[in-house]
Scaffold this motif. Structure first.
Motif, PDB file in Angstrom:
ATOM      1  N   ALA A 102       0.867  -1.333  -0.117  1.00  0.00           N
ATOM      2  CA  ALA A 102       0.055  -0.061   0.106  1.00  0.00           C
ATOM      3  C   ALA A 102       0.876   1.366  -0.325  1.00  0.00           C
ATOM      4  O   ALA A 102       1.915   1.193   0.965  1.00  0.00           O
ATOM      5  CB  ALA A 102      -0.767  -0.202   1.813  1.00  0.00           C
ATOM      6  N   SER A 103       0.733   2.346  -0.399  1.00  0.00           N
ATOM      7  CA  SER A 103       1.074   3.002  -1.109  1.00  0.00           C
ATOM      8  C   SER A 103       0.795   4.336   0.635  1.00  0.00           C
ATOM      9  O   SER A 103       1.515   5.259   0.657  1.00  0.00           O
ATOM     10  CB  SER A 103       1.468   4.117  -2.384  1.00  0.00           C
ATOM     11  N   GLY A 104      -0.006   4.101   0.363  1.00  0.00           N
ATOM     12  CA  GLY A 104      -0.188   4.967   1.827  1.00  0.00           C
ATOM     13  C   GLY A 104      -1.774   4.194   2.615  1.00  0.00           C
ATOM     14  O   GLY A 104      -2.711   3.467   1.732  1.00  0.00           O
ATOM     15  N   ARG A 105      -2.057   4.987   3.288  1.00  0.00           N
ATOM     16  CA  ARG A 105      -3.667   4.279   4.325  1.00  0.00           C
ATOM     17  C   ARG A 105      -4.547   4.188   3.413  1.00  0.00           C
ATOM     18  O   ARG A 105      -5.129   3.011   3.096  1.00  0.00           O
ATOM     19  CB  ARG A 105      -3.475   4.857   5.633  1.00  0.00           C
ATOM     20  N   GLU A 106      -5.473   4.855   3.013  1.00  0.00           N
ATOM     21  CA  GLU A 106      -6.438   5.115   1.736  1.00  0.00           C
ATOM     22  C   GLU A 106      -6.109   3.912   0.302  1.00  0.00           C
ATOM     23  O   GLU A 106      -7.150   3.309   0.121  1.00  0.00           O
ATOM     24  CB  GLU A 106      -6.156   6.490   0.784  1.00  0.00           C
ATOM     25  N   GLN A 107      -4.456   3.389   0.538  1.00  0.00           N
ATOM     26  CA  GLN A 107      -4.490   1.960  -0.114  1.00  0.00           C
ATOM     27  C   GLN A 107      -4.627   0.491   0.348  1.00  0.00           C
ATOM     28  O   GLN A 107      -4.460  -0.109  -0.392  1.00  0.00           O
ATOM     29  CB  GLN A 107      -2.856   2.358  -1.124  1.00  0.00           C
ATOM     30  N   GLU A 108      -4.500   0.951   1.840  1.00  0.00           N
ATOM     31  CA  GLU A 108      -5.145  -0.799   2.610  1.00  0.00           C
ATOM     32  C   GLU A 108      -5.726  -1.212   2.460  1.00  0.00           C
ATOM     33  O   GLU A 108      -7.176  -1.098   2.213  1.00  0.00           O
ATOM     34  CB  GLU A 108      -4.589   0.099   3.628  1.00  0.00           C
ATOM     35  N   LEU A 109      -6.014  -2.718   1.910  1.00  0.00           N
ATOM     36  CA  LEU A 109      -7.565  -3.823   1.756  1.00  0.00           C
ATOM     37  C   LEU A 109      -7.193  -4.275   2.638  1.00  0.00           C
ATOM     38  O   LEU A 109      -7.376  -5.069   3.374  1.00  0.00           O
ATOM     39  CB  LEU A 109      -6.316  -4.471   0.141  1.00  0.00           C
ATOM     40  N   ARG A 110      -9.057  -4.295   2.574  1.00  0.00           N
ATOM     41  CA  ARG A 110      -9.754  -4.975   4.417  1.00  0.00           C
ATOM     42  C   ARG A 110     -10.158  -6.587   3.315  1.00  0.00           C
ATOM     43  O   ARG A 110     -10.233  -6.617   2.523  1.00  0.00           O
ATOM     44  CB  ARG A 110     -11.088  -3.978   4.395  1.00  0.00           C
ATOM     45  N   CYS A 111      -9.569  -7.110   4.594  1.00  0.00           N
ATOM     46  CA  CYS A 111      -9.691  -8.250   3.942  1.00  0.00           C
ATOM     47  C   CYS A 111     -10.860  -9.215   4.603  1.00  0.00           C
ATOM     48  O   CYS A 111     -11.211  -8.497   6.000  1.00  0.00           O
ATOM     49  CB  CYS A 111      -8.193  -9.478   5.537  1.00  0.00           C
ATOM     50  N   PRO A 112     -11.100  -9.451   3.330  1.00  0.00           N
ATOM     51  CA  PRO A 112     -13.010  -9.868   3.954  1.00  0.00           C
ATOM     52  C   PRO A 112     -13.571 -10.281   5.466  1.00  0.00           C
ATOM     53  O   PRO A 112     -14.395 -10.491   5.992  1.00  0.00           O
ATOM     54  CB  PRO A 112     -12.924 -10.516   3.377  1.00  0.00           C
ATOM     55  N   THR A 113     -12.879 -11.488   5.883  1.00  0.00           N
ATOM     56  CA  THR A 113     -12.907 -12.287   6.765  1.00  0.00           C
ATOM     57  C   THR A 113     -12.102 -12.685   8.232  1.00  0.00           C
ATOM     58  O   THR A 113     -11.771 -13.445   9.093  1.00  0.00           O
ATOM     59  CB  THR A 113     -13.302 -13.714   6.343  1.00  0.00           C
ATOM     60  N   GLN A 114     -11.195 -11.836   8.196  1.00  0.00           N
ATOM     61  CA  GLN A 114     -10.115 -11.598   9.003  1.00  0.00           C
ATOM     62  C   GLN A 114     -10.292 -11.084   9.993  1.00  0.00           C
ATOM     63  O   GLN A 114     -11.113  -9.660  10.291  1.00  0.00           O
ATOM     64  CB  GLN A 114      -9.022 -11.015   8.353  1.00  0.00           C
ATOM     65  N   ASN A 115     -10.358 -11.269  11.212  1.00  0.00           N
ATOM     66  CA  ASN A 115     -10.673 -10.705  13.003  1.00  0.00           C
ATOM     67  C   ASN A 115      -9.044 -10.158  13.835  1.00  0.00           C
ATOM     68  O   ASN A 115      -8.414 -11.721  13.197  1.00  0.00           O
ATOM     69  CB  ASN A 115     -11.127 -11.486  14.020  1.00  0.00           C
ATOM     70  N   ALA A 116      -8.329  -9.573  14.405  1.00  0.00           N
ATOM     71  CA  ALA A 116      -7.660  -9.758  15.567  1.00  0.00           C
ATOM     72  C   ALA A 116      -8.656  -9.014  17.123  1.00  0.00           C
ATOM     73  O   ALA A 116      -9.464  -8.105  17.323  1.00  0.00           O
ATOM     74  CB  ALA A 116      -6.997  -7.813  15.124  1.00  0.00           C
ATOM     75  N   ASP A 117      -8.195 -10.543  17.485  1.00  0.00           N
ATOM     76  CA  ASP A 117      -8.887 -10.475  19.084  1.00  0.00           C
ATOM     77  C   ASP A 117      -6.504  -9.887  19.679  1.00  0.00           C
ATOM     78  O   ASP A 117      -6.296 -10.966  19.861  1.00  0.00           O
ATOM     79  CB  ASP A 117      -8.899 -11.691  19.258  1.00  0.00           C
ATOM     80  N   ILE A 118      -7.078  -9.645  21.319  1.00  0.00           N
ATOM     81  CA  ILE A 118      -6.407  -9.099  22.098  1.00  0.00           C
ATOM     82  C   ILE A 118      -6.843  -9.113  23.318  1.00  0.00           C
ATOM     83  O   ILE A 118      -7.847  -9.200  23.655  1.00  0.00           O
ATOM     84  CB  ILE A 118      -6.295  -7.821  21.899  1.00  0.00           C
ATOM     85  N   LEU A 119      -6.252 -10.064  23.860  1.00  0.00           N
ATOM     86  CA  LEU A 119      -6.630 -10.954  25.247  1.00  0.00           C
ATOM     87  C   LEU A 119      -6.246  -9.843  26.476  1.00  0.00           C
ATOM     88  O   LEU A 119      -5.305  -9.671  26.926  1.00  0.00           O
ATOM     89  CB  LEU A 119      -5.717 -12.297  25.949  1.00  0.00           C
ATOM     90  N   MET A 120      -7.634  -9.344  27.091  1.00  0.00           N
ATOM     91  CA  MET A 120      -7.754  -7.977  28.030  1.00  0.00           C
ATOM     92  C   MET A 120      -7.867  -9.152  29.380  1.00  0.00           C
ATOM     93  O   MET A 120      -7.754  -8.345  30.483  1.00  0.00           O
ATOM     94  CB  MET A 120      -9.111  -7.789  27.614  1.00  0.00           C
ATOM     95  N   GLU A 121      -8.086 -10.069  29.473  1.00  0.00           N
ATOM     96  CA  GLU A 121      -8.749 -10.644  30.687  1.00  0.00           C
ATOM     97  C   GLU A 121      -8.511 -11.578  30.648  1.00  0.00           C
ATOM     98  O   GLU A 121      -9.605 -12.793  30.240  1.00  0.00           O
ATOM     99  CB  GLU A 121      -9.759  -9.644  31.394  1.00  0.00           C
ATOM    100  N   ILE A 122      -7.744 -12.482  32.296  1.00  0.00           N
ATOM    101  CA  ILE A 122      -8.380 -13.935  32.528  1.00  0.00           C
ATOM    102  C   ILE A 122      -9.311 -14.148  33.532  1.00  0.00           C
ATOM    103  O   ILE A 122      -8.617 -14.027  34.673  1.00  0.00           O
ATOM    104  CB  ILE A 122      -6.869 -14.835  32.217  1.00  0.00           C
ATOM    105  N   GLU A 123      -9.593 -14.780  33.665  1.00  0.00           N
ATOM    106  CA  GLU A 123     -10.135 -15.332  35.026  1.00  0.00           C
ATOM    107  C   GLU A 123     -11.049 -17.101  34.641  1.00  0.00           C
ATOM    108  O   GLU A 123     -11.202 -17.373  34.226  1.00  0.00           O
ATOM    109  CB  GLU A 123     -12.267 -14.667  34.792  1.00  0.00           C
TER     110      GLU A 123
END
Length: 437
Positions: A102-123
């Motif tokens: 991507a030449s700039g952020r406006e060129q970044e392509l959305r991945c149709p089915t990708q998620n990003a998960d961050i582990l915030m807490e453990i119980e």
């Protein structure tokens, strides 16, 4: 990998002047042996450092990434974005073959089915699960356990509310010895920033990402967005371009697959029996894909992602079978298990090894129909998109008519948003590939 393990672990590589050796150990971030590491390696690992690592580590769909900038930029392996590359490619634009930048952020392509998960807490919910199943026979306990886990997940997400959206997932550790709720912050807008071309990303032609060395550029960059803008994330791991110094301890964090170190002799025997059939099936499908790919550049593009996965899985399973048939693995396992059983002194219905052996004998009777129907081996396994859509729609319709805590756990309320997104994602379905799957 057998499956994506929903836990965040930290392992240690101890560097020496001549070689890099892996120290024994893989630990959850809430149970890190800081004192032992300090005594052995002279490195002090603080709770604050572990928290930073946890919040900098990202679970992708089947992979791990890490934030490397405060603007949501993530570094991951190239093979972890192959699905995205395949979904975004066309006959005229082969991103897997030619790469992407991507030449700039406006060129970044959305991945149709990708998620990003961050582990915030453990119980820790072990006590709640054990209390719910206390005194029940095996079948009743299994049903109550699944119902209890669904209820705990649902209550966790409802307690957070819309102001703090989270994905709560129950995690079983040590084959049911402990249960935890892992609470994730989920982002569903993940965009492709950079991926190298295939010739350098897979240089040498070795599809396996489990063995080293691999002299290739197995990396890519993604960016997480929130509300249409790059997420501002304070926790990230800046790249140190000079690399590790001699003698420096290096830690690796991620969301790995199971180690399977707790498998019994009966379970390993079962694997030894079923791996040849799995390899035979995979090799047959691989041959079909290779033959199809020889029909032209477009054919090769259509099957490239699935073929890579097949090649990877075949190599892993072949080496697993080698280990089970040759060398000292089984002999050592038999000796260790015999010694442990003698120390445990359990017999009759209390003998867990015999319980597992009985379960494996039952599994042997249902293995073939399960493999060909539920695991889709009779339908191209996970490679037939149409079969996957059809089964999800039929099964999802039946499950949604039930109360949430009585459904198959893949179709609970917390799982439905991701299912719907994947069903409705604008991704290609190749009729040609469906016919050979």
């Amino acid at each position: 990998m057998k499956r994506l393990l929903r836990r965040l672990l930290v392992s240690l590589l101890a560097a020496s002047p001549a070689v890099v050796t892996a120290d024994e150990g893989m630990w959850t971030v809430d149970n890190f042996p800081a004192a032992a590491v300090k005594q052995k390696h002279g490195v002090e690992i603080t709770p604050q450092w572990l928290e930073k690592v946890r919040l900098s580590t990202v679970r992708l769909s089947g992979c791990t990434a890490s934030f490397v900038s405060p603007d949501g930029l993530m570094l991951t392996n190239h093979h972890c974005v192959q699905g995205c590359l395949a979904q975004l490619s066309t006959k005229e634009r082969n991103l897997h073959k030619d790469g992407f930048l991507a030449s700039g952020r406006e060129q970044e392509l959305r991945c149709p089915t990708q998620n990003a998960d961050i582990l915030m807490e453990i119980e820790d919910i072990t006590a709640k699960v054990l209390a719910a199943t206390a005194g029940k026979d095996d079948q009743s306990a299994g049903e109550i356990r699944k119902k209890t886990l669904t209820q705990l997940e649902q209550a966790c997400e409802q307690a957070a509310g819309k102001s703090d959206p989270r994905r709560c997932e129950s995690v079983k550790l040590y084959q049911g010895g402990q249960y935890f709720l892992y609470k994730y912050r989920r982002f569903d807008d993940v965009r492709l920033v950079f991926a190298p071309e295939e010739d350098i990303a897979a240089f040498g032609g070795d599809p396996d990402n489990f063995q080293f060395p691999r002299w290739c550029l197995d990396m890519s960059l993604l960016r997480v967005y929130d509300g249409g803008k790059p997420v501002q994330w304070a926790h990230y791991l800046p790249i140190r371009w000079q690399g590790a110094a001699e003698g420096e301890a290096v830690f690796v964090s991620g969301h790995p697959g199971t180690t399977e170190r707790l498998l019994t002799v009966a379970q390993l025997d079962a694997q030894r029996e079923q791996l040849p059939l799995s390899l035979l099936w995979g090799s047959e499908l691989r041959g079909r894909y290779i033959e199809f790919a020889q029909g032209g550049a477009e054919n090769a593009r259509i099957v490239s992602d699935q073929l890579q996965g097949l090649e990877n899985g075949i190599k892993v399973r072949r080496k697993q079978l080698d280990a089970l048939l040759e060398g000292p693995l089984m002999e050592h396992k038999q000796q260790d298990e015999a010694a442990l059983r003698a120390r445990a002194g359990l017999a009759g219905p209390l003998d867990p090894w015999e319980q597992i052996a009985r379960a494996e004998r039952v599994n042997d009777q249902i293995r073939l129909p399960y493999m060909f129907l539920e695991q889709r081996a009779g339908f191209g396994s996970g490679y037939s998109a149409l079969f996957g859509y059809a089964r999800t729609l039929v099964r999802g319709t039946a499950e949604r008519a039930k109360p949430n805590d009585q459904r198959l756990r893949e179709y609970t309320d917390s799982a439905l948003p991701l299912i719907e997104r994947r069903l409705l994602a604008d991704v290609p379905v190749h009729a040609e590939r469906e016919k050979i799957a």
